[in-house]
Design a protein around this motif. Sequence first.
Motif, PDB file in Angstrom:
ATOM      1  N   GLY A   1       0.794  -1.228   0.000  1.00 58.12           N
ATOM      2  CA  GLY A   1       0.000   0.000   0.000  1.00 58.12           C
ATOM      3  C   GLY A   1       0.815   1.260   0.000  1.00 58.12           C
ATOM      4  N   ASP A   2       2.122   1.136  -0.143  1.00 53.24           N
ATOM      5  CA  ASP A   2       2.971   2.318  -0.028  1.00 53.24           C
ATOM      6  C   ASP A   2       3.340   2.931  -1.369  1.00 53.24           C
ATOM      7  OD1 ASP A   2       4.476   0.145  -0.738  1.00 53.24           O
ATOM      8  OD2 ASP A   2       6.201   0.686   0.488  1.00 53.24           O
ATOM      9  N   GLU A   3       2.797   2.410  -2.451  1.00 56.05           N
ATOM     10  CA  GLU A   3       3.126   2.957  -3.755  1.00 56.05           C
ATOM     11  C   GLU A   3       1.873   3.016  -4.620  1.00 56.05           C
ATOM     12  OE1 GLU A   3       6.098   2.035  -7.464  1.00 56.05           O
ATOM     13  OE2 GLU A   3       6.556   1.243  -5.489  1.00 56.05           O
ATOM     14  N   PHE A   4       1.671   4.163  -5.253  1.00 53.08           N
ATOM     15  CA  PHE A   4       0.526   4.318  -6.129  1.00 53.08           C
ATOM     16  C   PHE A   4       0.761   3.624  -7.456  1.00 53.08           C
ATOM     17  CE2 PHE A   4      -0.095   8.119  -3.484  1.00 53.08           C
ATOM     18  CZ  PHE A   4      -1.410   7.902  -3.124  1.00 53.08           C
ATOM     19  N   VAL A   5      -0.321   3.124  -8.030  1.00 51.15           N
ATOM     20  CA  VAL A   5      -0.282   2.600  -9.384  1.00 51.15           C
ATOM     21  C   VAL A   5      -0.613   3.777 -10.293  1.00 51.15           C
ATOM     22  CG1 VAL A   5      -1.354   0.997 -11.001  1.00 51.15           C
ATOM     23  CG2 VAL A   5      -1.016   0.326  -8.616  1.00 51.15           C
ATOM     24  N   PRO A   6       0.241   4.071 -11.279  1.00 52.46           N
ATOM     25  CA  PRO A   6      -0.026   5.213 -12.163  1.00 52.46           C
ATOM     26  C   PRO A   6      -1.379   5.078 -12.859  1.00 52.46           C
ATOM     27  CG  PRO A   6       2.168   4.328 -12.561  1.00 52.46           C
ATOM     28  CD  PRO A   6       1.481   3.385 -11.633  1.00 52.46           C
ATOM     29  N   THR A   7      -2.036   6.204 -13.101  1.00 56.10           N
ATOM     30  CA  THR A   7      -3.358   6.178 -13.731  1.00 56.10           C
ATOM     31  C   THR A   7      -3.294   5.666 -15.165  1.00 56.10           C
ATOM     32  OG1 THR A   7      -3.078   8.487 -14.372  1.00 56.10           O
ATOM     33  CG2 THR A   7      -4.267   8.047 -12.317  1.00 56.10           C
ATOM     34  N   TRP A   8      -2.134   5.758 -15.820  1.00 57.79           N
ATOM     35  CA  TRP A   8      -2.020   5.293 -17.200  1.00 57.79           C
ATOM     36  C   TRP A   8      -1.873   3.781 -17.302  1.00 57.79           C
ATOM     37  CZ3 TRP A   8       2.842   3.270 -17.531  1.00 57.79           C
ATOM     38  CH2 TRP A   8       3.829   3.816 -16.706  1.00 57.79           C
ATOM     39  N   VAL A   9      -1.712   3.080 -16.168  1.00 59.13           N
ATOM     40  CA  VAL A   9      -1.713   1.617 -16.171  1.00 59.13           C
ATOM     41  C   VAL A   9      -3.161   1.186 -15.970  1.00 59.13           C
ATOM     42  CG1 VAL A   9      -0.897  -0.480 -15.047  1.00 59.13           C
ATOM     43  CG2 VAL A   9       0.620   1.501 -15.220  1.00 59.13           C
ATOM     44  N   LEU A  10      -3.773   0.696 -17.038  1.00 59.58           N
ATOM     45  CA  LEU A  10      -5.198   0.374 -16.972  1.00 59.58           C
ATOM     46  C   LEU A  10      -5.476  -0.980 -16.332  1.00 59.58           C
ATOM     47  CD1 LEU A  10      -6.392   1.708 -20.448  1.00 59.58           C
ATOM     48  CD2 LEU A  10      -6.446   2.849 -18.212  1.00 59.58           C
ATOM     49  N   SER A  11      -4.685  -2.000 -16.680  1.00 55.81           N
ATOM     50  CA  SER A  11      -4.896  -3.318 -16.091  1.00 55.81           C
ATOM     51  C   SER A  11      -3.613  -4.136 -16.176  1.00 55.81           C
ATOM     52  CB  SER A  11      -6.042  -4.048 -16.790  1.00 55.81           C
ATOM     53  OG  SER A  11      -5.706  -4.332 -18.122  1.00 55.81           O
ATOM     54  N   PRO A  12      -3.497  -5.127 -15.285  1.00 52.22           N
ATOM     55  CA  PRO A  12      -2.297  -5.971 -15.294  1.00 52.22           C
ATOM     56  C   PRO A  12      -2.371  -6.999 -16.417  1.00 52.22           C
ATOM     57  CG  PRO A  12      -3.813  -6.744 -13.635  1.00 52.22           C
ATOM     58  CD  PRO A  12      -4.411  -5.492 -14.210  1.00 52.22           C
ATOM     59  N   PRO A  13      -1.246  -7.655 -16.711  1.00 48.83           N
ATOM     60  CA  PRO A  13      -1.308  -8.773 -17.667  1.00 48.83           C
ATOM     61  C   PRO A  13      -2.246  -9.854 -17.129  1.00 48.83           C
ATOM     62  CG  PRO A  13       0.974  -8.236 -17.126  1.00 48.83           C
ATOM     63  CD  PRO A  13       0.104  -7.432 -16.216  1.00 48.83           C
ATOM     64  N   GLU A  14      -2.737 -10.680 -18.002  1.00 55.00           N
ATOM     65  CA  GLU A  14      -3.715 -11.697 -17.602  1.00 55.00           C
ATOM     66  C   GLU A  14      -3.200 -12.600 -16.489  1.00 55.00           C
ATOM     67  OE1 GLU A  14      -5.896 -15.446 -19.709  1.00 55.00           O
ATOM     68  OE2 GLU A  14      -5.735 -13.600 -20.858  1.00 55.00           O
ATOM     69  N   ARG A  15      -1.950 -12.986 -16.520  1.00 57.90           N
ATOM     70  CA  ARG A  15      -1.374 -13.869 -15.498  1.00 57.90           C
ATOM     71  C   ARG A  15      -0.563 -13.094 -14.461  1.00 57.90           C
ATOM     72  NH1 ARG A  15      -3.132 -18.469 -14.717  1.00 57.90           N
ATOM     73  NH2 ARG A  15      -1.112 -19.280 -14.175  1.00 57.90           N
ATOM     74  N   GLY A  16      -0.665 -11.778 -14.435  1.00 62.52           N
ATOM     75  CA  GLY A  16       0.089 -10.982 -13.476  1.00 62.52           C
ATOM     76  C   GLY A  16       1.544 -10.828 -13.910  1.00 62.52           C
ATOM     77  N   TRP A  17       2.334 -10.204 -13.055  1.00 62.58           N
ATOM     78  CA  TRP A  17       3.757 -10.011 -13.328  1.00 62.58           C
ATOM     79  C   TRP A  17       4.577 -11.008 -12.524  1.00 62.58           C
ATOM     80  CZ3 TRP A  17       0.679  -5.555 -12.464  1.00 62.58           C
ATOM     81  CH2 TRP A  17       0.606  -4.669 -13.530  1.00 62.58           C
ATOM     82  N   LYS A  18       5.662 -11.481 -13.099  1.00 60.97           N
ATOM     83  CA  LYS A  18       6.586 -12.348 -12.365  1.00 60.97           C
ATOM     84  C   LYS A  18       7.514 -11.525 -11.493  1.00 60.97           C
ATOM     85  CE  LYS A  18       6.723 -16.190 -15.597  1.00 60.97           C
ATOM     86  NZ  LYS A  18       7.561 -17.033 -16.450  1.00 60.97           N
ATOM     87  N   GLN A  19       7.739 -10.271 -11.891  1.00 59.63           N
ATOM     88  CA  GLN A  19       8.621  -9.374 -11.147  1.00 59.63           C
ATOM     89  C   GLN A  19       7.822  -8.174 -10.679  1.00 59.63           C
ATOM     90  OE1 GLN A  19      11.222  -8.900 -14.495  1.00 59.63           O
ATOM     91  NE2 GLN A  19      12.853 -10.035 -13.479  1.00 59.63           N
ATOM     92  N   TYR A  20       8.381  -7.469  -9.711  1.00 62.32           N
ATOM     93  CA  TYR A  20       7.719  -6.291  -9.158  1.00 62.32           C
ATOM     94  C   TYR A  20       7.461  -5.295 -10.289  1.00 62.32           C
ATOM     95  CZ  TYR A  20       6.756  -2.604  -5.756  1.00 62.32           C
ATOM     96  OH  TYR A  20       6.167  -1.614  -5.018  1.00 62.32           O
TER      97      TYR A  20
END
Length: 181
Positions: free
Chosen positions: A139-158
């Motif tokens: 909860g300590d970092e905002f997700v930028p507004t230009w990132v609309l959605s994650p990849p379907e399987r998520g990210w392997k790295q931060y």
Amino acid sequence: MIEYMNIPVLVCVSLLGVGAFVMIVGSLLKKQWATDGKKTSLSIYLLYLFAMSGSGWTWYNNIHKARALAEGNRYTLATYEKVSGVIKGGHKVRQFGFYVDGVKYNTTTTYPKFLGVSNPLRIIVRYAVSNPEYNKAFGDEFVPTWVLSPPERGWKQYPPAVHWEGAVLDSVYMQSLQGDN
């Protein structure tokens, strides 16, 4: 291997719980409730038993969760849902929801410093591939507004470390960045 450090504590708590259980059974067989000449009620023995077994289960679950997160994890985005409580110091417990393979999971965070934002919309969540119920909210970092959605399987790295690679991005915003150069 930090999760293995709690095993001695788990063993000690389990042995104490077994000891309390043996004391109860022994007292029932002898039909008496006395230790060292002092009367002890059944409720005290049961309280010891439940406290020790509850503590043992909590440690076991934490070890299991840490192990699952260490063996394989991914990152995704969680969306704010509601305030689910308040803890000491007035920090709000915020509940977020995220989806893995079409199944909804929840996570909470008490991170207090949302830079004046009372209801952050999205945060990063690390979840165990084997069981997404085991997760940790960042909860300590905002997700930028230009990132609309994650990849379907998520990210392997931060995600910020890999510059949100694979995410669905806001194309209008990205074109405005290219136009500024």
